[in-house]
Write an enzyme that holds these catalytic residues in place. Structure first.
Site, PDB file in Angstrom:
ATOM      1  N   GLU A   1      -8.986  -1.345  14.081  1.00  0.00           N
ATOM      2  CA  GLU A   1      -9.352  -2.352  13.083  1.00  0.00           C
ATOM      3  C   GLU A   1      -8.210  -3.341  12.824  1.00  0.00           C
ATOM      4  OE1 GLU A   1     -10.328  -0.671   9.185  1.00  0.00           O
ATOM      5  OE2 GLU A   1      -9.390  -2.443   8.322  1.00  0.00           O
TER       6      GLU A   1
ATOM      7  N   GLU B   1       0.917   4.107   1.122  1.00  0.00           N
ATOM      8  CA  GLU B   1       0.340   5.066   2.071  1.00  0.00           C
ATOM      9  C   GLU B   1       1.119   6.383   2.017  1.00  0.00           C
ATOM     10  OE1 GLU B   1      -2.345   4.382   3.631  1.00  0.00           O
ATOM     11  OE2 GLU B   1      -2.466   2.194   3.777  1.00  0.00           O
TER      12      GLU B   1
ATOM     13  N   ARG C   1      -0.235   2.992  12.590  1.00  0.00           N
ATOM     14  CA  ARG C   1      -0.783   1.671  12.226  1.00  0.00           C
ATOM     15  C   ARG C   1      -0.793   1.364  10.731  1.00  0.00           C
ATOM     16  NH1 ARG C   1      -6.551   2.025  11.288  1.00  0.00           N
ATOM     17  NH2 ARG C   1      -7.016   4.234  11.105  1.00  0.00           N
ATOM     18  N   HIS C   2      -0.149   2.201   9.924  1.00  0.00           N
ATOM     19  CA  HIS C   2      -0.065   1.930   8.492  1.00  0.00           C
ATOM     20  C   HIS C   2       1.369   1.671   8.053  1.00  0.00           C
ATOM     21  CE1 HIS C   2      -4.001   4.008   8.639  1.00  0.00           C
ATOM     22  NE2 HIS C   2      -4.292   3.139   7.679  1.00  0.00           N
TER      23      HIS C   2
ATOM     24  N   ARG D   1       0.862  -1.196   0.000  1.00  0.00           N
ATOM     25  CA  ARG D   1       0.000   0.000   0.000  1.00  0.00           C
ATOM     26  C   ARG D   1       0.895   1.241   0.000  1.00  0.00           C
ATOM     27  NH1 ARG D   1      -5.311  -1.664   2.374  1.00  0.00           N
ATOM     28  NH2 ARG D   1      -5.409  -3.788   1.547  1.00  0.00           N
TER      29      ARG D   1
ATOM     30  N   ARG E   1      -0.921  -5.842  12.711  1.00  0.00           N
ATOM     31  CA  ARG E   1      -1.900  -5.182  13.589  1.00  0.00           C
ATOM     32  C   ARG E   1      -2.413  -6.130  14.668  1.00  0.00           C
ATOM     33  NH1 ARG E   1      -5.863  -1.120  10.255  1.00  0.00           N
ATOM     34  NH2 ARG E   1      -4.222   0.037   9.183  1.00  0.00           N
TER      35      ARG E   1
ATOM     36  N   SER F   1     -10.995  -6.527   7.708  1.00  0.00           N
ATOM     37  CA  SER F   1     -12.166  -6.129   6.922  1.00  0.00           C
ATOM     38  C   SER F   1     -12.634  -7.353   6.165  1.00  0.00           C
ATOM     39  CB  SER F   1     -11.787  -5.088   5.864  1.00  0.00           C
ATOM     40  OG  SER F   1     -11.597  -3.846   6.442  1.00  0.00           O
TER      41      SER F   1
END
Ligand code: ATP
Ligand code: AMO
Length: 461
Positions: free
Chosen positions: A384, A235, A241-242, A233, A435, A387
């Site tokens: 989170e 980001e 948290r990323h 990703r 995570r 998902s």
């Protein structure tokens, strides 16, 4: 040959026995010139060894040699186990080894950070303000040394156990392990967070998830599949948290009637993972908690499920202003975590029936109200970790939703085509491994649970 004993296995039952151990010199401490202590460390265990001058066995030179050992050198020690009357403070094992012989297998140069400094808890540092504080960048720049700390040894053994139970559990539930390509033609999640690259003259992407190919594998009749692998990703922002690359644990399965069948798997899988960590990784969890104190995760044998609407109502009742058809931001997710803990006594729960507008294009709308969707997120301590959703298995509708979400349908045509030859109803979910470990252990930064983290500012070591 002689048997090796692991440092972690040294205990009072070995009293007066001769043992052979291998480990690193954690610390050395001379006392006068006839005695030297050396704490030897192996993985998450340490033991105090001592060399005392003895006319028949241990020479002065030997004691001098022991005192001269540099920290982090690797040594073999032959010695006799004894049990002192007093508590041993600087070691995990409550026995001592009286050194008879010691060989240095590999001598260490002076390390840029010391394990002692890197192992201190915030509380220790606060108490004695002069103690050196090793900041995160220094740790990550010297990661190979940093991961030797007992807390880090614990963290990555816990991570290994999560992956292990994930695989074991799913295999026992008749899932097939698959491996999908990480070089793909287009973005799989939509959005801008995608790394683009040149693939021999064609434009391509690093996979943002195995989403498309795991669903295609269901169309290929595997019934139930899972994958663990890297997820990329791009980001933009730097958060706790990323990461730009993380480890995705992905699941996809046929469903007979309802997306709750997918949530049932999440429920059983994670209760099994948490139970196993608490049973099998006691010593590792202790090692983490010693440096980064945390309360054990509160979870129930049957996981709480709340609808998004119920969550929104709880937030409203608590005075939080919230868009009932928008996404929760980080702050409201945290707040809801607190409210759920107060009301239901759990820090692990599933929130389902999200507004359709905030979910990816492939998400199945609810049959009774197309403003909502057959989807869910899963939270630990208000953040989170998962998902998931039922997917659209009707190709025309899938193409329509992709277009409506601003995706160039040409880049995913092979994906959409795979639903044209009979596609079973199905759903699945994606878990961020880093995570899970971060939040299970109550850690404050995902870089602590990524072995060699990749974030917007870091691509080495
Ligand atoms: P996911 O990949 O499932 O979306 P996520 O944790 O990034 O995982 P989102 O639903 O994208 O969850 O975002 C939830 C909230 O997290 C957003 O409302 C936003 O406040 C914050 N957020 C998401 N991505 C970023 C980011 N890259 N940088 C900063 N904040 C972010
Ligand atoms: P999502 O984008 O929510 O869903 O990702 C799934 C899980 O991956 C983790 N995660 C991250 N971890 C670290 N750094 C990041 N930048 C990052 N982004 C996401 C989170 C998140 O819950 N295809 C869907 C899953 C599915 O529906 O099967 C997907 O990728 O823990």
């Amino acid at each position: 040959g002689r048997e090796w004993t692991e440092v972690g296995a040294l205990n009072g039952s070995l009293k007066d026995q001769e043992v052979l151990i291998r480990g690193r010199v954690h610390t050395t401490r001379p006392v006068g010139n006839k005695l030297a202590f050396v704490v030897v460390r192996e993985r998450v265990s340490t033991v105090q060894c001592l060399a005392t001058v003895k006319p028949d066995s241990v020479s002065k030179e030997m004691v001098r040699f022991v005192r001269s050992l540099s920290n982090e050198s690797i040594v073999d020690v032959i010695g006799v186990v004894s049990v002192p009357d007093v508590e041993i403070k600087g070691a995990t094992q409550q026995v001592e080894v009286q050194i008879k012989k010691l060989y240095c297998v590999s001598r260490a140069a002076k390390t840029p950070i010391t394990i002692e400094d890197a192992s201190r808890s915030e509380a220790e540092i606060e108490k004695a303000s002069k103690l050196p504080r090793v900041n995160q960048d220094t740790r990550l720049n010297n990661r190979v040394i940093d991961i030797r700390t007992l807390a880090n040894q614990g963290i990555f053994r816990i991570q290994s156990q999560v992956g292990n139970i994930f695989r074991q559990f799913l295999l026992s539930e008749n899932f097939v392990e698959i491996h999908t390509p990480k070089l793909i033609a287009g973005s799989s999640e939509g959005g801008s967070a995608v790394f683009r690259l040149d693939y021999k003259g064609q434009s391509a992407c690093l996979a943002q998830s195995p989403q498309l190919h795991k669903q295609m594998s269901i169309c290929g009749d595997f019934g139930r599949v899972f994958e663990t692998g890297p997820v990329f990703r791009a980001e933009d922002s730097y958060t706790h948290r990323h990461l730009c690359e993380f480890t995705g644990l992905d699941v996809e399965m046929e469903i007979k009637k309802h997306y709750s069948e997918v949530m049932d798997i999440v429920d059983c899988l994670f209760v099994t993972i948490f139970d196993s960590l608490n049973n099998v990784c006691k010593k590792e969890l202790e090692a983490v908690a010693k440096q980064y104190p945390f309360e054990p995760l509160k979870y129930k044998p049957k996981t709480l499920r709340l609808t998004f609407e119920e969550g929104v109502q709880m937030l409203k009742d608590a005075g939080v202003e919230i868009d009932p058809l928008g996404d929760l931001n980080t702050e409201s997710e945290r707040k809801l975590g607190q409210l759920v803990l107060e009301k239901y006594g759990t820090e692990f729960y599933i929130l389902h029936r999200y507004p359709l507008a905030v979910r990816p294009f492939y998400t199945m709308p609810c049959h009774d109200n197309s403003l909502y969707s057959n989807s869910f997120d899963v939270f630990i301590r208000g953040e989170e970790i998962i998902s998931g959703a039922q997917r659209i298995h009707i190709p025309e509708f899938l193409a329509e939703r992709a277009q409506a979400c601003g995706i160039d349908v040409k880049t995913i045509s092979t994906y959409i085509d795979s639903f044209r030859y009979g596609a079973p109803p199905h759903g699945g979910f994606g878990v961020g491994l880093e995570r899970v470990v971060m939040l299970f252990c109550g850690l404050n930064n995902i870089r602590k649970t990524s072995l060699y983290p990749r974030d917007p500012l870091r691509i080495a070591p």
